[in-house]
Design a protein around this motif. Structure first.
Motif, PDB file in Angstrom:
ATOM      1  N   PRO A 199      -6.698  -9.189  25.329  1.00 18.77           N
ATOM      2  CA  PRO A 199      -5.553 -10.019  24.941  1.00 18.77           C
ATOM      3  C   PRO A 199      -5.012 -10.817  26.117  1.00 18.77           C
ATOM      4  O   PRO A 199      -5.189 -10.453  27.265  1.00 18.77           O
ATOM      5  N   THR A 200      -4.365 -11.899  25.771  1.00 15.95           N
ATOM      6  CA  THR A 200      -3.626 -12.658  26.772  1.00 15.95           C
ATOM      7  C   THR A 200      -2.158 -12.395  26.503  1.00 15.95           C
ATOM      8  O   THR A 200      -1.736 -12.263  25.358  1.00 15.95           O
ATOM      9  N   GLY A 201      -1.392 -12.281  27.534  1.00 16.38           N
ATOM     10  CA  GLY A 201      -0.026 -11.801  27.377  1.00 16.38           C
ATOM     11  C   GLY A 201       1.007 -12.875  27.133  1.00 16.38           C
ATOM     12  O   GLY A 201       0.856 -14.021  27.518  1.00 16.38           O
ATOM     13  N   LYS A 202       2.055 -12.453  26.465  1.00 16.84           N
ATOM     14  CA  LYS A 202       3.278 -13.224  26.312  1.00 16.84           C
ATOM     15  C   LYS A 202       4.385 -12.212  26.042  1.00 16.84           C
ATOM     16  O   LYS A 202       4.124 -11.084  25.634  1.00 16.84           O
ATOM     17  N   LYS A 203       5.594 -12.611  26.281  1.00 14.18           N
ATOM     18  CA  LYS A 203       6.709 -11.698  26.087  1.00 14.18           C
ATOM     19  C   LYS A 203       6.884 -11.399  24.599  1.00 14.18           C
ATOM     20  O   LYS A 203       6.912 -12.308  23.769  1.00 14.18           O
ATOM     21  N   ALA A 204       6.979 -10.115  24.280  1.00 11.78           N
ATOM     22  CA  ALA A 204       7.164  -9.702  22.890  1.00 11.78           C
ATOM     23  C   ALA A 204       8.633  -9.788  22.513  1.00 11.78           C
ATOM     24  O   ALA A 204       9.512  -9.532  23.325  1.00 11.78           O
ATOM     25  N   ASP A 205       8.879 -10.145  21.268  1.00 11.63           N
ATOM     26  CA  ASP A 205      10.247 -10.163  20.774  1.00 11.63           C
ATOM     27  C   ASP A 205      10.404  -9.105  19.680  1.00 11.63           C
ATOM     28  O   ASP A 205       9.477  -8.346  19.398  1.00 11.63           O
ATOM     29  N   ALA A 206      11.554  -9.049  19.073  1.00 10.61           N
ATOM     30  CA  ALA A 206      11.826  -8.029  18.052  1.00 10.61           C
ATOM     31  C   ALA A 206      10.885  -8.161  16.861  1.00 10.61           C
ATOM     32  O   ALA A 206      10.442  -7.155  16.297  1.00 10.61           O
ATOM     33  N   ALA A 207      10.541  -9.378  16.490  1.00 10.30           N
ATOM     34  CA  ALA A 207       9.628  -9.583  15.360  1.00 10.30           C
ATOM     35  C   ALA A 207       8.247  -9.001  15.665  1.00 10.30           C
ATOM     36  O   ALA A 207       7.596  -8.443  14.777  1.00 10.30           O
ATOM     37  N   ASP A 208       7.807  -9.124  16.922  1.00  6.29           N
ATOM     38  CA  ASP A 208       6.519  -8.548  17.311  1.00  6.29           C
ATOM     39  C   ASP A 208       6.537  -7.029  17.193  1.00  6.29           C
ATOM     40  O   ASP A 208       5.566  -6.412  16.759  1.00  6.29           O
ATOM     41  N   MET A 209       7.659  -6.421  17.571  1.00  9.73           N
ATOM     42  CA  MET A 209       7.774  -4.961  17.481  1.00  9.73           C
ATOM     43  C   MET A 209       7.801  -4.497  16.026  1.00  9.73           C
ATOM     44  O   MET A 209       7.183  -3.491  15.673  1.00  9.73           O
ATOM     45  N   VAL A 210       8.485  -5.247  15.173  1.00  2.98           N
ATOM     46  CA  VAL A 210       8.509  -4.911  13.748  1.00  2.98           C
ATOM     47  C   VAL A 210       7.107  -5.047  13.159  1.00  2.98           C
ATOM     48  O   VAL A 210       6.653  -4.196  12.387  1.00  2.98           O
ATOM     49  N   GLN A 211       6.404  -6.110  13.536  1.00  2.00           N
ATOM     50  CA  GLN A 211       5.034  -6.318  13.048  1.00  2.00           C
ATOM     51  C   GLN A 211       4.118  -5.187  13.529  1.00  2.00           C
ATOM     52  O   GLN A 211       3.277  -4.700  12.771  1.00  2.00           O
ATOM     53  N   LEU A 212       4.271  -4.767  14.778  1.00  2.00           N
ATOM     54  CA  LEU A 212       3.468  -3.668  15.303  1.00  2.00           C
ATOM     55  C   LEU A 212       3.746  -2.382  14.523  1.00  2.00           C
ATOM     56  O   LEU A 212       2.815  -1.672  14.124  1.00  2.00           O
ATOM     57  N   ASN A 213       5.005  -2.093  14.279  1.00  2.00           N
ATOM     58  CA  ASN A 213       5.383  -0.886  13.561  1.00  2.00           C
ATOM     59  C   ASN A 213       4.907  -0.928  12.109  1.00  2.00           C
ATOM     60  O   ASN A 213       4.369   0.049  11.594  1.00  2.00           O
ATOM     61  N   SER A 214       5.089  -2.059  11.428  1.00  2.00           N
ATOM     62  CA  SER A 214       4.677  -2.142  10.027  1.00  2.00           C
ATOM     63  C   SER A 214       3.156  -2.119   9.909  1.00  2.00           C
ATOM     64  O   SER A 214       2.618  -1.538   8.955  1.00  2.00           O
ATOM     65  N   GLY A 215       2.451  -2.715  10.868  1.00  2.00           N
ATOM     66  CA  GLY A 215       0.985  -2.659  10.869  1.00  2.00           C
ATOM     67  C   GLY A 215       0.491  -1.236  11.050  1.00  2.00           C
ATOM     68  O   GLY A 215      -0.476  -0.807  10.400  1.00  2.00           O
ATOM     69  N   PHE A 216       1.173  -0.488  11.923  1.00  2.00           N
ATOM     70  CA  PHE A 216       0.801   0.912  12.116  1.00  2.00           C
ATOM     71  C   PHE A 216       1.066   1.712  10.847  1.00  2.00           C
ATOM     72  O   PHE A 216       0.242   2.528  10.436  1.00  2.00           O
ATOM     73  N   ALA A 217       2.209   1.480  10.218  1.00  2.00           N
ATOM     74  CA  ALA A 217       2.538   2.208   8.982  1.00  2.00           C
ATOM     75  C   ALA A 217       1.520   1.906   7.890  1.00  2.00           C
ATOM     76  O   ALA A 217       1.077   2.812   7.172  1.00  2.00           O
ATOM     77  N   GLN A 218       1.132   0.650   7.775  1.00  2.00           N
ATOM     78  CA  GLN A 218       0.133   0.274   6.761  1.00  2.00           C
ATOM     79  C   GLN A 218      -1.212   0.931   7.062  1.00  2.00           C
ATOM     80  O   GLN A 218      -1.850   1.493   6.169  1.00  2.00           O
ATOM     81  N   ALA A 219      -1.646   0.873   8.318  1.00  2.00           N
ATOM     82  CA  ALA A 219      -2.924   1.483   8.696  1.00  2.00           C
ATOM     83  C   ALA A 219      -2.887   2.992   8.476  1.00  2.00           C
ATOM     84  O   ALA A 219      -3.859   3.585   7.988  1.00  2.00           O
ATOM     85  N   LEU A 220      -1.774   3.620   8.809  1.00  2.00           N
ATOM     86  CA  LEU A 220      -1.637   5.063   8.624  1.00  2.00           C
ATOM     87  C   LEU A 220      -1.660   5.436   7.144  1.00  2.00           C
ATOM     88  O   LEU A 220      -2.282   6.426   6.753  1.00  2.00           O
ATOM     89  N   GLN A 221      -1.018   4.629   6.300  1.00  2.00           N
ATOM     90  CA  GLN A 221      -1.029   4.886   4.856  1.00  2.00           C
ATOM     91  C   GLN A 221      -2.443   4.753   4.292  1.00  2.00           C
ATOM     92  O   GLN A 221      -2.890   5.590   3.506  1.00  2.00           O
ATOM     93  N   LEU A 222      -3.154   3.713   4.699  1.00  2.53           N
ATOM     94  CA  LEU A 222      -4.535   3.537   4.253  1.00  2.53           C
ATOM     95  C   LEU A 222      -5.418   4.686   4.724  1.00  2.53           C
ATOM     96  O   LEU A 222      -6.273   5.172   3.971  1.00  2.53           O
ATOM     97  N   LEU A 223      -5.210   5.133   5.956  1.00  2.00           N
ATOM     98  CA  LEU A 223      -5.984   6.246   6.494  1.00  2.00           C
ATOM     99  C   LEU A 223      -5.678   7.539   5.744  1.00  2.00           C
ATOM    100  O   LEU A 223      -6.591   8.309   5.410  1.00  2.00           O
ATOM    101  N   THR A 224      -4.409   7.774   5.438  1.00  4.86           N
ATOM    102  CA  THR A 224      -4.023   8.959   4.669  1.00  4.86           C
ATOM    103  C   THR A 224      -4.662   8.926   3.282  1.00  4.86           C
ATOM    104  O   THR A 224      -5.211   9.940   2.823  1.00  4.86           O
ATOM    105  N   ASN A 225      -4.618   7.772   2.629  1.00  5.19           N
ATOM    106  CA  ASN A 225      -5.242   7.635   1.303  1.00  5.19           C
ATOM    107  C   ASN A 225      -6.751   7.844   1.382  1.00  5.19           C
ATOM    108  O   ASN A 225      -7.353   8.451   0.489  1.00  5.19           O
ATOM    109  N   PHE A 226      -7.358   7.346   2.453  1.00  7.30           N
ATOM    110  CA  PHE A 226      -8.801   7.498   2.611  1.00  7.30           C
ATOM    111  C   PHE A 226      -9.191   8.971   2.725  1.00  7.30           C
ATOM    112  O   PHE A 226     -10.115   9.430   2.071  1.00  7.30           O
ATOM    113  N   TYR A 227      -8.480   9.710   3.561  1.00  2.35           N
ATOM    114  CA  TYR A 227      -8.818  11.121   3.737  1.00  2.35           C
ATOM    115  C   TYR A 227      -8.452  11.961   2.515  1.00  2.35           C
ATOM    116  O   TYR A 227      -9.079  12.982   2.257  1.00  2.35           O
ATOM    117  N   ALA A 228      -7.466  11.518   1.737  1.00  2.00           N
ATOM    118  CA  ALA A 228      -7.099  12.241   0.525  1.00  2.00           C
ATOM    119  C   ALA A 228      -8.165  12.091  -0.555  1.00  2.00           C
ATOM    120  O   ALA A 228      -8.496  13.053  -1.248  1.00  2.00           O
TER     121      ALA A 228
END
Length: 158
Positions: free
Chosen positions: A89-118
């Protein structure tokens, strides 16, 4: 002609990876096989043969990908060896929207992973893998920013 989502495409074989690179160069840069071969310093006859057989010499993979402007062959080689490729990656300063996107992306990936293993039969493994890969790329981006903080880059006045 159908527009492809080039960021999400993954090759299933070496021949497909070579052809994806060629298609990318044709669609994005309007390059013919002859022009790609010229940029690589080889004959177009040789390049056509390598594209048909998948027997591109290893030392010509970087020039081929550079001429095409993409890295499907390198990504396929890594994936076929059981490795994962994360773009630097190339860097730039993250803002609050970037942190929300990171958190929601993790939640989505975790939900998909949980469904996959279930129940793997009822979930799409490729969608789950793509979500996990996208989340890891975002995390790698922020890891690079944090690491770059310790080694600041020079800032030049405009």
């Amino acid at each position: 002609m159908i527009r492809r989502d080039w960021k999400r495409l993954r090759a299933a074989s070496l021949v497909e990876a070579l052809r994806l690179c060629k298609a990318y160069a044709q669609e994005r840069s309007n390059l013919s096989v002859e022009r790609i071969a010229d940029r690589m310093g080889v004959t177009h006859d040789s390049l056509y043969k390598w594209l048909a057989t998948g027997r591109l010499p290893a030392n010509l993979i970087p020039p081929y990908e550079h001429a095409c402007g993409c890295h499907y062959v390198s990504e396929w080689l890594a994936a076929s060896a059981g490795r994962m490729v994360v773009a630097m990656p190339t860097g730039k300063k993250a803002d609050a929207a970037d942190m929300v996107q990171l958190n929601s992306g993790f939640a989505q990936a975790l939900q998909l992973l949980t469904n996959f293993y279930a129940d793997p039969a009822r979930t799409d493994a490729s969608v789950t893998a793509a979500a996990l890969r996208e989340h890891m790329e975002r995390v790698a981006y922020h890891e690079r920013n944090v690491a770059a903080y310790a080694q600041p880059q020079l800032e030049f006045d405009a």
